[in-house]
Scaffold this motif. Structure first.
Motif, PDB file in Angstrom:
ATOM      1  N   ARG A 110       0.833  -1.207   0.000  1.00  0.00           N
ATOM      2  CA  ARG A 110       0.000   0.000   0.000  1.00  0.00           C
ATOM      3  C   ARG A 110       0.868   1.258   0.000  1.00  0.00           C
ATOM      4  N   GLN A 111       2.058   1.141   0.616  1.00  0.00           N
ATOM      5  CA  GLN A 111       2.966   2.292   0.688  1.00  0.00           C
ATOM      6  C   GLN A 111       3.881   2.380  -0.539  1.00  0.00           C
ATOM      7  N   GLY A 112       3.678   1.472  -1.500  1.00  0.00           N
ATOM      8  CA  GLY A 112       4.399   1.596  -2.762  1.00  0.00           C
ATOM      9  C   GLY A 112       5.509   0.584  -2.997  1.00  0.00           C
ATOM     10  N   SER A 113       5.760  -0.330  -2.067  1.00  0.00           N
ATOM     11  CA  SER A 113       6.797  -1.347  -2.290  1.00  0.00           C
ATOM     12  C   SER A 113       6.358  -2.317  -3.379  1.00  0.00           C
ATOM     13  N   ILE A 114       7.303  -2.699  -4.225  1.00  0.00           N
ATOM     14  CA  ILE A 114       7.027  -3.676  -5.281  1.00  0.00           C
ATOM     15  C   ILE A 114       7.802  -4.950  -4.935  1.00  0.00           C
ATOM     16  N   PHE A 115       7.091  -6.061  -4.799  1.00  0.00           N
ATOM     17  CA  PHE A 115       7.716  -7.316  -4.366  1.00  0.00           C
ATOM     18  C   PHE A 115       8.073  -8.198  -5.559  1.00  0.00           C
ATOM     19  N   GLN A 116       9.263  -8.773  -5.506  1.00  0.00           N
ATOM     20  CA  GLN A 116       9.738  -9.694  -6.547  1.00  0.00           C
ATOM     21  C   GLN A 116       9.370 -11.147  -6.224  1.00  0.00           C
ATOM     22  N   THR A 117       9.142 -11.437  -4.949  1.00  0.00           N
ATOM     23  CA  THR A 117       8.948 -12.829  -4.513  1.00  0.00           C
ATOM     24  C   THR A 117       7.723 -12.914  -3.610  1.00  0.00           C
ATOM     25  N   THR A 118       7.359 -14.141  -3.247  1.00  0.00           N
ATOM     26  CA  THR A 118       6.306 -14.344  -2.239  1.00  0.00           C
ATOM     27  C   THR A 118       6.924 -14.869  -0.947  1.00  0.00           C
ATOM     28  N   SER A 119       8.174 -14.503  -0.708  1.00  0.00           N
ATOM     29  CA  SER A 119       8.899 -14.975   0.477  1.00  0.00           C
ATOM     30  C   SER A 119       8.814 -13.940   1.596  1.00  0.00           C
ATOM     31  N   ASP A 120       8.637 -14.389   2.825  1.00  0.00           N
ATOM     32  CA  ASP A 120       8.577 -13.428   3.934  1.00  0.00           C
ATOM     33  C   ASP A 120       9.928 -12.764   4.182  1.00  0.00           C
ATOM     34  N   THR A 121      11.006 -13.353   3.669  1.00  0.00           N
ATOM     35  CA  THR A 121      12.336 -12.754   3.802  1.00  0.00           C
ATOM     36  C   THR A 121      12.380 -11.395   3.103  1.00  0.00           C
ATOM     37  N   GLU A 122      11.697 -11.289   1.968  1.00  0.00           N
ATOM     38  CA  GLU A 122      11.723 -10.029   1.221  1.00  0.00           C
ATOM     39  C   GLU A 122      11.040  -8.900   1.990  1.00  0.00           C
ATOM     40  N   VAL A 123      10.069  -9.262   2.834  1.00  0.00           N
ATOM     41  CA  VAL A 123       9.414  -8.248   3.670  1.00  0.00           C
ATOM     42  C   VAL A 123      10.456  -7.530   4.527  1.00  0.00           C
ATOM     43  N   VAL A 124      11.383  -8.299   5.096  1.00  0.00           N
ATOM     44  CA  VAL A 124      12.423  -7.711   5.945  1.00  0.00           C
ATOM     45  C   VAL A 124      13.349  -6.824   5.119  1.00  0.00           C
ATOM     46  N   ALA A 125      13.675  -7.259   3.898  1.00  0.00           N
ATOM     47  CA  ALA A 125      14.522  -6.450   3.015  1.00  0.00           C
ATOM     48  C   ALA A 125      13.883  -5.089   2.750  1.00  0.00           C
ATOM     49  N   HIS A 126      12.567  -5.077   2.498  1.00  0.00           N
ATOM     50  CA  HIS A 126      11.873  -3.813   2.258  1.00  0.00           C
ATOM     51  C   HIS A 126      11.859  -2.942   3.506  1.00  0.00           C
ATOM     52  N   LEU A 127      11.642  -3.549   4.661  1.00  0.00           N
ATOM     53  CA  LEU A 127      11.653  -2.778   5.914  1.00  0.00           C
ATOM     54  C   LEU A 127      13.014  -2.122   6.119  1.00  0.00           C
ATOM     55  N   ILE A 128      14.083  -2.893   5.854  1.00  0.00           N
ATOM     56  CA  ILE A 128      15.439  -2.356   6.025  1.00  0.00           C
ATOM     57  C   ILE A 128      15.679  -1.215   5.037  1.00  0.00           C
ATOM     58  N   ALA A 129      15.273  -1.424   3.779  1.00  0.00           N
ATOM     59  CA  ALA A 129      15.498  -0.409   2.739  1.00  0.00           C
ATOM     60  C   ALA A 129      14.756   0.888   3.045  1.00  0.00           C
ATOM     61  N   ARG A 130      13.583   0.766   3.664  1.00  0.00           N
ATOM     62  CA  ARG A 130      12.753   1.945   3.938  1.00  0.00           C
ATOM     63  C   ARG A 130      13.152   2.654   5.237  1.00  0.00           C
ATOM     64  N   SER A 131      13.879   1.952   6.081  1.00  0.00           N
ATOM     65  CA  SER A 131      14.279   2.551   7.350  1.00  0.00           C
ATOM     66  C   SER A 131      15.329   3.619   7.065  1.00  0.00           C
ATOM     67  N   GLY A 132      15.105   4.834   7.565  1.00  0.00           N
ATOM     68  CA  GLY A 132      15.984   5.948   7.170  1.00  0.00           C
ATOM     69  C   GLY A 132      17.097   6.238   8.155  1.00  0.00           C
ATOM     70  N   LEU A 133      17.465   5.256   8.965  1.00  0.00           N
ATOM     71  CA  LEU A 133      18.484   5.506   9.994  1.00  0.00           C
ATOM     72  C   LEU A 133      19.882   5.505   9.376  1.00  0.00           C
ATOM     73  N   PRO A 134      20.868   6.067  10.075  1.00  0.00           N
ATOM     74  CA  PRO A 134      22.186   6.276   9.467  1.00  0.00           C
ATOM     75  C   PRO A 134      22.970   5.003   9.134  1.00  0.00           C
ATOM     76  N   THR A 135      22.830   3.937   9.919  1.00  0.00           N
ATOM     77  CA  THR A 135      23.675   2.754   9.696  1.00  0.00           C
ATOM     78  C   THR A 135      22.824   1.533   9.406  1.00  0.00           C
ATOM     79  N   ILE A 136      23.427   0.537   8.756  1.00  0.00           N
ATOM     80  CA  ILE A 136      22.733  -0.731   8.474  1.00  0.00           C
ATOM     81  C   ILE A 136      22.302  -1.397   9.776  1.00  0.00           C
TER      82      ILE A 136
END
Length: 471
Positions: A129-155
């Motif tokens: 709903r917030q605009g993420s486009i998913f390549q897979t149906t794996s729950d692992t990718e959900v975490v990748a999107h959360l990390i990518a969207r998190s705007g904090l300074p370090t990984i």
């Protein structure tokens, strides 16, 4: 891989392996995954980094089918993570094979995950709903999107924020251009250990992977812990408070390899103890004790030692049925073409047999094995199970059946015995099973037994079975 072929056992979802600081990182990851092959036989993958570029290769099939020496030469670099997978629901596809790799403004990232996130479906919908486009149906990718969207300074901060949102079971590895991160969920539902090899750090789902490459086991990764490995060494911090650990008991009962040590307990020793405790609870007058290979051999030896009834190899397993194996027709199956197991007639003919197995899920395999032993001349077959009855589905990364398919959720022990055709059927009680671990403080006890008790260590959503992403 066909469920028909896989028998009605449960399947661990995945195995993960990572290494940082070794010139042969990808090659060592290959051998590590080979040792973890029992945790997933459907797909395998490795991602590596050399500080500038990320390289990856993954495919469907066994580790030895997916990789060869030419492929490994292309996976350059000093750090790598690898994954073996067994999918549980929905379509199997190369898209869902891991590690999942992503490029972003911040550089490259690869993720490998063992477990299951129970709120992945809700998070997936919110991110879409917030605009993420998913390549897979794996729950692992959900975490990748959360990390990518998190705007904090370090990984590290981005990962910590993301993992505070997800619920469920996970042993996560994340590889970036200059770091390897390892995280274990706050309940410790899935196992993960840390080791050292020729100055490099290694992490793996099970310690048997360390033994395979000759690495030294250092310790288990703590529930709620984040380990960051980079050129400066090892840094540990907590991303979540863990008040009560709940390691999956089925790791000891069935999934893990006997030569692995998990959270301080050797798997073979624990299984032997289950067999000994089964003998105390359910002694049977018989001539031989046999175990269903391979997972029940240890418990069968324990039962035999405790009772003095001789242990014999009464069933032989064919280990060479790969992914591409052609299934026999229904007609040939009905004629008795046996692919997975054969009885050793001379060991069971004319004998009263104690058959030890680690669990009964749907009961179809047990029924076949009991009949096979009778066909080979067994006069009595007593089936003893080295765990309690499985009455509830698992939501933490194991391919359990839905509750309506679990025979113990729908039948009494006597009804199960009748269906399977055994002379007697006995299960190990939960209390006896837990006594194998010498854990005194059961208020904070170390195990998840939800599949036996229905007591889940995390909240469980209504209709969770319907709202699972493919893993």
């Amino acid at each position: 891989m066909h469920h028909e072929m896989m028998s009605d056992k449960w399947h661990e979802e995945c195995g993960v392996f990572g290494i940082y600081g070794h010139p042969n990182a990808a090659e060592l990851t290959y051998y590590g995954l080979y040792a973890l092959q029992h945790r997933g036989q459907e797909s395998a993958g490795i991602a590596s980094v050399d500080g500038r570029k990320m390289y990856q290769h993954k495919g469907m099939g066994l580790v030895s089918e997916v990789f060869d020496s030419d492929v490994l030469k292309t996976l350059k670099g000093h750090a790598a993570i690898g994954h073996v997978r067994y999918s549980t629901t929905g379509e199997t596809s190369i898209a869902n094979a891991q590690p999942l790799t992503f490029g972003s403004q911040r550089g490259n990232m690869a993720l490998a995950h063992n477990g299951n996130l129970i709120n992945a479906f809700q998070l997936h919908n919110r991110l879409e709903r917030q605009g993420s486009i998913f390549q897979t149906t794996s729950d692992t990718e959900v975490v990748a999107h959360l990390i990518a969207r998190s705007g904090l300074p370090t990984i590290e901060e981005n990962v910590k924020e993301s993992l505070s949102i997800v619920k469920g079971a996970f042993a996560f590895l994340i590889l970036t251009d200059d770091k390897l991160l390892a995280m274990r969920d706050p309940h410790g539902l899935r196992p993960m250990a840390l080791g050292q090899f020729e100055g490099a750090y290694v992490v793996a789902s099970e310690t048997c992977a360390f033994d395979t490459i000759g690495a030294e086991y250092l310790r288990d990764i703590e529930p709620g812990e984040m380990l960051v490995i980079d050129k400066n060494g090892l840094h540990s911090s907590k991303f979540a408070h863990s008040s009560k650990t709940s390691l999956c008991t089925f790791e000891y009962i069935y999934f893990a390899r006997p030569d692995s040590d998990i959270d301080g307990f050797n798997v073979h020793s624990v299984r032997k103890k289950f067999g000994k405790l089964l003998a105390e609870e359910h002694p049977v007058d018989a001539d031989v004790v046999i175990g269903v290979p391979d997972s029940s051999i240890s418990a069968a030896i324990g039962y035999a030692e405790a009772t003095g009834i001789p242990y014999e190899i009464g069933l032989i397993k064919n280990r060479y049925i790969g992914r591409t194996f052609i299934q026999p027709s229904q007609e040939l199956r009905e004629r008795g073409v046996k692919l997975k197991l054969s009885a050793v007639r001379s060991m069971v003919d004319g004998k009263r047999v104690v058959l030890i197995d680690d669990s009964i899920v749907r009961g179809t395999t047990s029924k076949r094995i009991v009949q096979m032993l009778r066909d080979a001349g067994a006069t009595e077959v007593h089936l003893l199970i080295s765990s309690p009855p499985v009455t509830n589905a698992c939501y933490y990364g194991i391919d359990t059946s839905a509750r309506n398919e679990l025979i113990a959720a729908n039948k009494t022990v006597e009804e199960i015995r009748d269906y399977i055709g055994a002379d007697s059927l006995h299960y190990l009680s939960e209390e006896k099973m837990l006594s194998a671990f010498d854990v005194v403080d059961f208020a904070n006890h170390k195990f998840c037994n939800a599949c036996f008790t229905g007591r889940y260590p995390t909240e469980v959503y209504e209709d969770l079975e319907k709202h699972m992403l493919e893993r």
